[in-house]
Design a protein around this motif. Structure first.
Motif, PDB file in Angstrom:
ATOM      1  N   LEU A  26       0.831  -1.206   0.000  1.00 25.45           N
ATOM      2  CA  LEU A  26       0.000   0.000   0.000  1.00 25.45           C
ATOM      3  C   LEU A  26       0.863   1.253   0.000  1.00 25.45           C
ATOM      4  CD1 LEU A  26      -3.037  -0.409   2.419  1.00 25.45           C
ATOM      5  CD2 LEU A  26      -3.028   0.634   0.149  1.00 25.45           C
ATOM      6  N   LEU A  27       1.866   1.231   0.857  1.00 26.89           N
ATOM      7  CA  LEU A  27       2.751   2.381   0.957  1.00 26.89           C
ATOM      8  C   LEU A  27       3.487   2.609  -0.352  1.00 26.89           C
ATOM      9  CD1 LEU A  27       4.475   2.378   4.452  1.00 26.89           C
ATOM     10  CD2 LEU A  27       3.157   4.202   3.404  1.00 26.89           C
ATOM     11  N   SER A  30       1.027   4.143  -2.959  1.00 23.82           N
ATOM     12  CA  SER A  30       0.742   5.561  -2.750  1.00 23.82           C
ATOM     13  C   SER A  30       2.002   6.399  -2.900  1.00 23.82           C
ATOM     14  CB  SER A  30       0.080   5.812  -1.400  1.00 23.82           C
ATOM     15  OG  SER A  30       0.405   4.797  -0.504  1.00 23.82           O
ATOM     16  N   GLY A  31       3.136   5.803  -2.538  1.00 24.75           N
ATOM     17  CA  GLY A  31       4.382   6.513  -2.754  1.00 24.75           C
ATOM     18  C   GLY A  31       4.601   6.794  -4.238  1.00 24.75           C
ATOM     19  N   PHE A  33       2.219   7.054  -6.518  1.00 25.59           N
ATOM     20  CA  PHE A  33       1.228   8.059  -6.911  1.00 25.59           C
ATOM     21  C   PHE A  33       1.700   9.467  -6.524  1.00 25.59           C
ATOM     22  CE2 PHE A  33      -2.615  10.484  -5.542  1.00 25.59           C
ATOM     23  CZ  PHE A  33      -3.166  10.680  -6.806  1.00 25.59           C
ATOM     24  N   MET A  34       2.270   9.580  -5.337  1.00 25.93           N
ATOM     25  CA  MET A  34       2.732  10.881  -4.885  1.00 25.93           C
ATOM     26  C   MET A  34       4.024  11.297  -5.585  1.00 25.93           C
ATOM     27  SD  MET A  34       0.353  11.566  -2.843  1.00 25.93           S
ATOM     28  CE  MET A  34       0.780  13.034  -1.929  1.00 25.93           C
ATOM     29  N   GLY A  35       4.877  10.327  -5.866  1.00 23.32           N
ATOM     30  CA  GLY A  35       6.211  10.662  -6.343  1.00 23.32           C
ATOM     31  C   GLY A  35       6.351  10.811  -7.847  1.00 23.32           C
ATOM     32  N   PRO A  37       4.633  12.257 -10.256  1.00 22.63           N
ATOM     33  CA  PRO A  37       4.595  13.604 -10.836  1.00 22.63           C
ATOM     34  C   PRO A  37       5.906  14.375 -10.668  1.00 22.63           C
ATOM     35  CG  PRO A  37       2.565  13.161  -9.692  1.00 22.63           C
ATOM     36  CD  PRO A  37       3.471  12.001  -9.416  1.00 22.63           C
ATOM     37  N   PHE A  38       6.603  14.132  -9.564  1.00 19.55           N
ATOM     38  CA  PHE A  38       7.872  14.838  -9.376  1.00 19.55           C
ATOM     39  C   PHE A  38       8.927  14.339 -10.358  1.00 19.55           C
ATOM     40  CE2 PHE A  38       5.917  15.709  -5.278  1.00 19.55           C
ATOM     41  CZ  PHE A  38       6.184  17.066  -5.156  1.00 19.55           C
ATOM     42  N   PHE A  40       8.310  13.062 -13.281  1.00 19.44           N
ATOM     43  CA  PHE A  40       7.815  13.707 -14.499  1.00 19.44           C
ATOM     44  C   PHE A  40       8.359  15.094 -14.664  1.00 19.44           C
ATOM     45  CE2 PHE A  40       3.272  12.456 -15.845  1.00 19.44           C
ATOM     46  CZ  PHE A  40       3.780  11.377 -16.486  1.00 19.44           C
ATOM     47  N   MET A  41       8.222  15.839 -13.556  1.00 23.72           N
ATOM     48  CA  MET A  41       8.517  17.240 -13.645  1.00 23.72           C
ATOM     49  C   MET A  41       9.987  17.486 -13.858  1.00 23.72           C
ATOM     50  SD  MET A  41       7.700  20.329 -11.440  1.00 23.72           S
ATOM     51  CE  MET A  41       9.175  19.796 -10.730  1.00 23.72           C
ATOM     52  N   SER A  43      12.024  15.383 -15.084  1.00 26.34           N
ATOM     53  CA  SER A  43      12.348  14.872 -16.407  1.00 26.34           C
ATOM     54  C   SER A  43      11.918  15.858 -17.496  1.00 26.34           C
ATOM     55  CB  SER A  43      11.669  13.521 -16.543  1.00 26.34           C
ATOM     56  OG  SER A  43      11.660  13.083 -17.824  1.00 26.34           O
ATOM     57  N   PHE A  59       9.435   8.582 -20.581  1.00 27.35           N
ATOM     58  CA  PHE A  59       9.126   8.907 -19.190  1.00 27.35           C
ATOM     59  C   PHE A  59      10.333   9.560 -18.526  1.00 27.35           C
ATOM     60  CE2 PHE A  59       8.612   7.678 -14.702  1.00 27.35           C
ATOM     61  CZ  PHE A  59       7.456   8.393 -14.473  1.00 27.35           C
ATOM     62  N   MET A 268       9.841  25.313  -6.166  1.00 24.67           N
ATOM     63  CA  MET A 268       9.549  24.397  -5.074  1.00 24.67           C
ATOM     64  C   MET A 268      10.747  24.162  -4.156  1.00 24.67           C
ATOM     65  SD  MET A 268       9.395  20.580  -6.634  1.00 24.67           S
ATOM     66  CE  MET A 268      10.628  19.479  -6.006  1.00 24.67           C
ATOM     67  N   ILE A 272      10.531  23.375   0.131  1.00 28.37           N
ATOM     68  CA  ILE A 272      10.915  21.999   0.459  1.00 28.37           C
ATOM     69  C   ILE A 272      12.164  21.996   1.327  1.00 28.37           C
ATOM     70  CG2 ILE A 272      11.711  19.809  -0.524  1.00 28.37           C
ATOM     71  CD1 ILE A 272       9.342  19.767  -2.023  1.00 28.37           C
TER      72      ILE A 272
ATOM     73  N   LEU B  96       8.206  12.890   1.193  1.00 28.16           N
ATOM     74  CA  LEU B  96       7.659  12.582  -0.132  1.00 28.16           C
ATOM     75  C   LEU B  96       6.152  12.832  -0.172  1.00 28.16           C
ATOM     76  CD1 LEU B  96       7.856  11.248  -2.972  1.00 28.16           C
ATOM     77  CD2 LEU B  96       7.421   9.077  -1.838  1.00 28.16           C
ATOM     78  N   PHE B  97       5.446  12.400   0.867  1.00 25.26           N
ATOM     79  CA  PHE B  97       3.996  12.534   0.868  1.00 25.26           C
ATOM     80  C   PHE B  97       3.548  13.976   1.116  1.00 25.26           C
ATOM     81  CE2 PHE B  97       2.631   7.893   1.919  1.00 25.26           C
ATOM     82  CZ  PHE B  97       3.279   7.493   0.771  1.00 25.26           C
ATOM     83  N   ILE B 102       3.326  21.453  -0.472  1.00 25.83           N
ATOM     84  CA  ILE B 102       4.101  22.683  -0.296  1.00 25.83           C
ATOM     85  C   ILE B 102       4.879  23.076  -1.538  1.00 25.83           C
ATOM     86  CG2 ILE B 102       4.445  22.778   2.213  1.00 25.83           C
ATOM     87  CD1 ILE B 102       7.112  21.345   1.779  1.00 25.83           C
ATOM     88  N   ILE B 109       2.081  19.926 -13.655  1.00 21.92           N
ATOM     89  CA  ILE B 109       2.632  18.825 -14.445  1.00 21.92           C
ATOM     90  C   ILE B 109       1.526  17.836 -14.812  1.00 21.92           C
ATOM     91  CG2 ILE B 109       3.286  17.191 -12.619  1.00 21.92           C
ATOM     92  CD1 ILE B 109       5.496  18.242 -15.557  1.00 21.92           C
ATOM     93  N   TYR B 121       1.113  11.919 -21.460  1.00 29.78           N
ATOM     94  CA  TYR B 121       1.538  10.596 -20.994  1.00 29.78           C
ATOM     95  C   TYR B 121       0.373   9.615 -20.925  1.00 29.78           C
ATOM     96  CZ  TYR B 121       6.037  12.553 -19.659  1.00 29.78           C
ATOM     97  OH  TYR B 121       7.249  13.138 -19.682  1.00 29.78           O
ATOM     98  N   TRP B 155      -3.996  14.470  -4.641  1.00 26.11           N
ATOM     99  CA  TRP B 155      -2.538  14.462  -4.632  1.00 26.11           C
ATOM    100  C   TRP B 155      -2.011  15.597  -3.757  1.00 26.11           C
ATOM    101  CZ3 TRP B 155       1.268  17.669  -7.230  1.00 26.11           C
ATOM    102  CH2 TRP B 155       2.543  17.094  -7.265  1.00 26.11           C
TER     103      TRP B 155
END
Lengths: 293, 282
Positions: A26-27, A30-31, A33-35, A37-38, A40-41, A43, A59, A268, A272, B96-97, B102, B109, B121, B155
């Motif tokens: 699960l982690l 979701s990791g 899914f969250m990661g 896009p970054f 992507f960006m 890249s 990709f 960002m 961050i 990461l989450f 922020i 994107i 994509y 997200w």
């Protein structure tokens, strides 16, 4: 040493292997899914123009280049307000707004948390209620107030409202409540004034809380100016923020998605980075954030 | 004395404006002329004549009812799962989450990912694997728009509440769990239900406030993903409607009526949820 190793090997309470695997899966999902896009960006930011139009799209970038960053600065070189001005505006508004917010919120939180003054429950209830609606509710009256005060089209239009963000006061007050009364009383017996107690005892103890307020307030102010509210408060181009400039220059066009990603990447990094440095303090503060009945 | 600076600004920018919005909502006010009292007319127009507002209301409620609970559960579930990890990895996964909420404009994107031509994509992937033949206009087609904005919104939603949950779980008293296992708690689900959730109630309530408030305020993401106004108003929300009248048409009285409705909805649902959460533990 041996003892700690043995303790770690020992089976954790109420845990079983198969469910641990599901948890991990699960982690991981979701990791991703969250990661993704970054990834992507980053890249996209590094892709040369010809690679944008490959089918199927790659990709991960094949031949990374800094062209997009270069293009971004080129676009700014041709705009009549220089990049440095936008940068200065963003830093000025973010720093001043954040500093003022942390100081004012701490000053107000101390009496609410520790001094027996009449009306403190009423004031705190108002603060809690204000967490329950978004700032958009007050956007029209705020616009009118700011224009009556003659602050329209100045930095203060962005800074003053940020000073009195209620989330900051709420978190600060909750954190201050855990300072033991005996400590403050001891200081009072030694003859310290309320002001001295506040600046020399309370403020150093609540350092995790002001670091938390810094990240929350900074994050809000850093991205300010591109939203509909910021844009209506400030109309002179030379007072606008980085975020606004990026969103204006880069709106529209697939070709622009490279520089767009480059800009987002630059923007960002600052919040961050602040979060990375303050993370453990933030977590410590948030553990007192609960709402009591 | 310490209170004064904060609360003066708080009253100017937060407390009085609510009353002001309420007052102005009974007037016609275009900034140039002074406000003219028109009674309930704005509200009547809103709910009877303004079809776009009703679309906005429907969309906003959809957002709140779907992304609100989903994001709340995701915040808690992920925080709970993260809590199983070792401290070092936990720090990285938390970052990461939390990062999307922020990192400002990074959500743009998603626009590239869902871009309507075959270079996007998602389209490229679906074409390559033979699910579709023609690229889908994800961000122009009212059928998909709302769902895509919801995904992006999810997200972005692991924010303050997520951190509060992580913190709450970390500061939980370990002896409670040991005591529980003596009392017959056998697996993690029982532990979650009988020990973890009740002892985290304050954080859960705070998190609910954060998620509810933000799930009703969807606007900027929608505007920058699908433009304004969105095709057939498919992604129109109360806040974009408010901005339309407030900052574009300068019909301040009408915009204030929208703001008042929004205020009542947000505060009302927060109160109901707070009341419910208080009941749960009793």
């Amino acid at each position: 040493m041996k003892l700690t190793i043995r303790l770690r090997r020992e089976k954790k309470l109420n845990r079983s292997m198969p469910v641990d695997l599901i948890v991990f899966a699960l982690l991981a999902c979701s990791g991703a899914f969250m990661g993704i896009p970054f990834v992507f960006m980053i890249s996209t930011a590094l892709k040369p123009l010809d690679e944008m139009f490959l089918f199927p799209p790659t990709f991960i970038v094949r031949t990374p280049t800094l062209d997009n960053f270069y293009d971004l600065f080129l676009i700014f070189a041709n705009s009549w307000v220089p990049l440095s001005r936008y940068l200065f505006n963003t830093f000025f508004v973010s720093f001043l707004g954040t500093a003022g917010h942390v100081i004012l919120a701490s000053m107000a939180a101390y009496p609410l948390a520790k001094l027996k003054i009449p009306g403190r429950n009423f004031l705190f209830t108002l603060v809690v209620l204000s967490l329950m609606f978004a700032s958009q509710v007050t956007s029209i009256p705020n616009y009118l107030t700011i224009s009556w005060m003659g602050l329209l089209n100045t930095y203060w239009a962005l800074i003053f409202p940020a000073f009195a963000t209620s989330l900051g006061l709420f978190l600060m007050k909750q954190f201050m409540e855990q300072i033991p009364d005996s400590l403050l009383e001891a200081a009072k017996i030694d003859g310290a004034s309320e002001y001295r107690i506040f600046w020399q005892i309370v403020m150093p103890i609540v350092r995790p809380a002001w670091l938390t307020l810094i990240i929350f307030s900074f994050k809000g102010l850093w991205g300010t100016g591109s939203g509909s509210q910021g844009a209506s408060y400030i109309y002179s181009e030379q007072l606008k923020t980085m975020d606004y400039a990026f969103s204006q220059i880069l709106s529209g066009g697939f070709v622009r998605s490279g520089p767009m990603a480059a800009a987002a990447l630059i923007m960002m990094t600052v919040p961050i980075a602040i979060f990375i440095f303050t993370q453990s303090n933030v977590i410590q503060t948030m553990s007192t954030s609960g709402m009591k009945d | 004395m310490l209170l004064a600076p904060f609360f003066v600004l708080f009253f100017i920018f937060t407390a009085f404006p609510v009353l002001m919005a309420f007052g102005l909502s009974f007037t016609y006010y275009n900034v140039l002329e002074s406000p003219k009292w028109i009674g309930w007319e704005n509200y009547a127009t809103l709910f009877i004549k303004d079809e776009v507002f009703l679309i906005a209301l429907k969309n906003t409620l959809l957002f709140a009812l779907i992304t609100g609970p989903l994001s709340y559960i995701a915040c808690f579930l992920l925080a709970w799962l993260i809590n199983e990890l070792s401290p070092k990895i936990r720090t990285i996964v938390t970052l990461l989450f939390y990062a999307p909420s922020i990192s400002g404009n990074v959500y743009l994107i998603w626009q590239v990912g869902f871009s309507g031509d075959s270079f996007g994509y998602v389209n490229a992937f679906l074409i390559k694997w033979g699910f579709i033949l023609e690229p889908i206009q994800w961000l122009q087609d009212p059928k998909y728009m709302l769902i895509i904005i919801m995904i992006v919104q999810l997200w972005l939603s692991l924010g303050t509440a997520f951190l509060a949950f992580i913190a709450g779980l970390q500061s939980m008293d370990a002896t409670l769990i040991e005591a529980g296992s003596i009392d017959g708690v056998k697996n993690r689900w029982q532990e979650l239900w009988f020990i973890t959730l009740p002892s985290m109630r304050p954080q859960l309530m705070f998190g609910a406030v954060m998620q509810i408030t933000s799930s009703f305020a969807v606007a900027d993401v929608a505007t920058s993903m699908v433009g304004f106004p969105s095709p057939q108003y498919a992604a129109h929300t109360i806040v974009t409607h408010l901005n339309d009248f407030g900052t574009i048409r300068f019909e301040m009285g009408y915009a204030c009526a929208i703001a008042t409705v929004l205020f009542v909805i947000m505060l009302g649902s927060n109160m109901v949820i707070q009341w419910l959460l208080r009941k749960v533990g009793e």
